[in-house]
Design an enzyme around this catalytic site. Structure first.
Site, mmCIF file in Angstrom:
data_model
loop_
_atom_site.group_PDB
_atom_site.id
_atom_site.type_symbol
_atom_site.label_atom_id
_atom_site.label_comp_id
_atom_site.label_asym_id
_atom_site.label_seq_id
_atom_site.Cartn_x
_atom_site.Cartn_y
_atom_site.Cartn_z
ATOM 1 N N ASP A 203 0.871 -1.177 0.000
ATOM 2 C CA ASP A 203 0.000 0.000 0.000
ATOM 3 C C ASP A 203 0.903 1.221 0.000
ATOM 4 O OD1 ASP A 203 -1.779 2.082 0.457
ATOM 5 O OD2 ASP A 203 -3.000 0.959 1.879
ATOM 6 N N ARG B 35 0.022 4.392 -0.391
ATOM 7 C CA ARG B 35 -0.667 5.649 -0.127
ATOM 8 C C ARG B 35 -0.079 6.382 1.077
ATOM 9 N NH1 ARG B 35 -6.707 3.396 0.031
ATOM 10 N NH2 ARG B 35 -5.560 1.762 1.145
#
Length: 218
Positions: A147, A149
């Site tokens: 991930d 982000r």
């Protein structure tokens, strides 16, 4: 949060605020005050949508009442626009707009396709998932992070419109952790519904089991 990220500006500023009427495929309508920004750290064109009586929600928060309801929503062309059932993004977006419109608050539409790896790489990851990998292992097999982000720009956007504390509409504990680290107080985590289909149940189970998303798939 990337360990080797470049120095980031501390303050963003609102550049545009415009009212946009919204209508979803099922007929639900809402009105959004859409904000654009200057000086965002990653230089991408993220949006913040003020929904419902967001001004009253801010005023009440400043008086010590509950914080506005806020959802950081990552862009998903396949789910949000095309109605893909391989994820739950489209139904989560629809749910969030309705719930925030009722409560007063904000939806952040963040340009973070594929948990930050981009649209083409996300579709490459789908192909690997079809061969048996889960959503996280597929990203890693592509040489990317599980991930990627980062929510610094989300914190910038919230501070730019005067938000310092929020009730976070999300099943993802990492959003709460990152926003807290970036100076946004999360007073409550409010889960979204579990939008389960035959095509996404394995994806949702991976989010529940691998990254502790708050999901009841029973």
């Amino acid at each position: 949060m990337p360990e080797n990220s470049s120095p980031q500006p501390l303050e963003a500023r609102v550049r545009t605020q415009v009212q946009v009427p919204l209508r979803f495929a099922d007929g639900f309508t809402a009105s959004a005050d859409v904000f654009t920004f200057r000086n965002l750290a990653d230089r991408k064109e993220h949006l913040l949508l003020g929904l419902g009586d967001w001004q009253e929600s801010l005023a009440r928060a400043r008086e010590g009442f509950e914080a506005p309801l806020v959802r950081p929503h990552s862009e998903c062309l396949t789910g949000d626009v095309l109605g893909s059932e391989r994820c739950d993004c489209g139904p989560q977006l629809r749910e969030a707009v309705e719930r925030i419109s009722k409560a007063g608050g904000f939806l952040l539409y963040l340009r973070q396709e594929g948990r930050g790896i981009g649209l083409y790489a996300k579709l490459d990851a789908y192909a690997l998932q079809d061969d048996g990998l889960d959503t996280y292992a597929a990203n890693v097999a592509l040489g990317r992070g599980e991930d990627e982000r980062d929510y610094f720009v989300a914190a910038q956007m919230l501070r730019a419109v005067g938000v310092g504390s929020i009730r976070l509409l999300s099943n993802n504990p990492d959003k709460a952790r990152q926003l807290g680290a970036y100076g946004i107080t999360v007073t409550e985590r409010v889960p979204t519904a579990a939008h389960v289909s035959a095509a996404n149940v394995r994806y949702l189970a991976a989010k529940r089991d691998h990254t502790a998303h708050t999901l009841d798939l029973a």
